[in-house]
Design a protein around this motif. Structure first.
Motif, mmCIF file in Angstrom:
data_model
loop_
_atom_site.group_PDB
_atom_site.id
_atom_site.type_symbol
_atom_site.label_atom_id
_atom_site.label_comp_id
_atom_site.label_asym_id
_atom_site.label_seq_id
_atom_site.Cartn_x
_atom_site.Cartn_y
_atom_site.Cartn_z
ATOM 1 N N LEU A 37 0.749 -1.339 0.118
ATOM 2 C CA LEU A 37 0.062 -0.005 -0.060
ATOM 3 C C LEU A 37 0.791 1.295 0.009
ATOM 4 O O LEU A 37 0.178 2.297 -0.342
ATOM 5 C CB LEU A 37 -0.919 0.008 1.117
ATOM 6 N N ARG A 38 2.010 1.165 0.401
ATOM 7 C CA ARG A 38 3.091 2.413 0.270
ATOM 8 C C ARG A 38 3.576 2.648 -1.269
ATOM 9 O O ARG A 38 4.098 3.654 -1.351
ATOM 10 C CB ARG A 38 4.190 2.306 1.046
ATOM 11 N N HIS A 39 3.484 1.739 -1.923
ATOM 12 C CA HIS A 39 3.847 1.642 -3.389
ATOM 13 C C HIS A 39 3.197 2.938 -4.124
ATOM 14 O O HIS A 39 2.022 3.146 -3.908
ATOM 15 C CB HIS A 39 3.837 0.548 -4.116
ATOM 16 N N LYS A 40 3.858 3.745 -4.861
ATOM 17 C CA LYS A 40 3.551 4.626 -5.955
ATOM 18 C C LYS A 40 2.987 4.006 -7.214
ATOM 19 O O LYS A 40 3.964 3.463 -7.776
ATOM 20 C CB LYS A 40 4.475 5.860 -5.972
ATOM 21 N N PRO A 41 1.851 3.898 -7.446
ATOM 22 C CA PRO A 41 1.283 3.314 -8.687
ATOM 23 C C PRO A 41 1.972 4.047 -9.990
ATOM 24 O O PRO A 41 1.965 5.343 -10.009
ATOM 25 C CB PRO A 41 -0.020 3.481 -8.697
#
Length: 261
Positions: free
Chosen positions: A159-163
């Motif tokens: 959930l901390r990844h940047k799409p």
């Protein structure tokens, strides 16, 4: 048709080493060799088979004809336009990326239902070559089979990844909606970052939900101010004047340090 494409590979790669699939009775695999050598061997074998197996149902000379046709077509194309090939790409190292090889092994283990070994292999891949949204999504799905601390850690990381594109954004949105209990364990900055990513018309309701929950929890003012500003601009673009004003006022109060009630 396949022989024609193979002829184009000869024209493109010539003596550069590329990967070929092979089979010999029950043995299969891949080898790397110069294109001209292997494909020349292929055509030689087709001609030899044509003369040594005259009663075969295989149209060997059709393969040879396809190869010749492909050669003539690519030669004609090159005469008309020298830039038809991306020579920058052709000059790149065509060797197998070790990380991609390990990732392929992970997928292979999953296909065999060997989930424990797949997770172990994936963890080794991430440790050695770094993480990515694809790799973390794989780890999330593998740990989801037996939710524990490893699953929670993977969920947080994911959930901390940047799409990077709409597909990845949809994935993060789906993961967030699948795990409503995660909000109580995910830090404020990560929730704000996720909500900022979701401030698009398709996911605006979820971004608002995150904002409202953080506001009830009296989260960090400056972080909520940034999110409120983004929501305000989003609703302004959608023509929703009431929500635009509400979030804009909140952002102004957050910036000025005033009361957020």
């Amino acid at each position: 048709a396949i022989s024609g494409v193979m002829a184009m590979y000869v024209a493109a790669f010539r003596l550069k080493r590329i990967e070929f699939f092979y089979w010999f009775f029950m043995f299969v695999g891949f080898i790397r060799a110069p294109a001209l050598l292997i494909l020349g061997f292929y055509i030689g074998k087709e001609i030899l088979d044509y003369y040594t197996n005259p009663h075969s149902n295989v149209a060997y000379m059709a393969h040879v004809g396809g190869f010749i046709a492909g050669s003539l077509l690519i030669l004609g194309a090159l005469l008309l336009n020298r830039n038809i090939f991306d020579f920058t790409y052709l000059e790149q190292d065509q060797s197998i990326d070790p990380a991609q090889e390990q990732l392929a092994e992970v997928y292979s283990l999953i296909e065999k239902y060997r989930f424990g070994l797949a997770l172990k292999t994936l963890n080794a891949l991430i440790t050695e070559h770094g993480n990515s949204l694809e790799r973390e999504t794989l780890r999330y799905n593998l740990t989801k089979l037996r939710p524990d601390k490893a699953f929670l850690n993977s969920l947080h990381t994911l959930l901390r990844h940047k799409p990077g594109n709409e597909r990845e954004l949809a994935l993060l949105h789906s993961v967030w909606r699948e795990n409503p209990e995660i909000r109580h364990t995910l830090d404020t900055d990560s929730q704000v970052r996720l909500a900022l990513n979701l401030t698009s018309p398709d996911y605006l309701t979820t971004a608002e939900d995150i904002f409202n929950a953080l506001q009830r929890d009296k989260a960090n003012h400056s972080a909520l101010g940034v999110l409120a500003r983004r929501l305000s601009l989003c609703f302004e673009g959608l023509g929703n004047a009431a929500k635009h004003k509400t979030y804009n006022d909140f952002a102004e109060r957050a910036i000025s340090g005033g009361s957020l009630r």
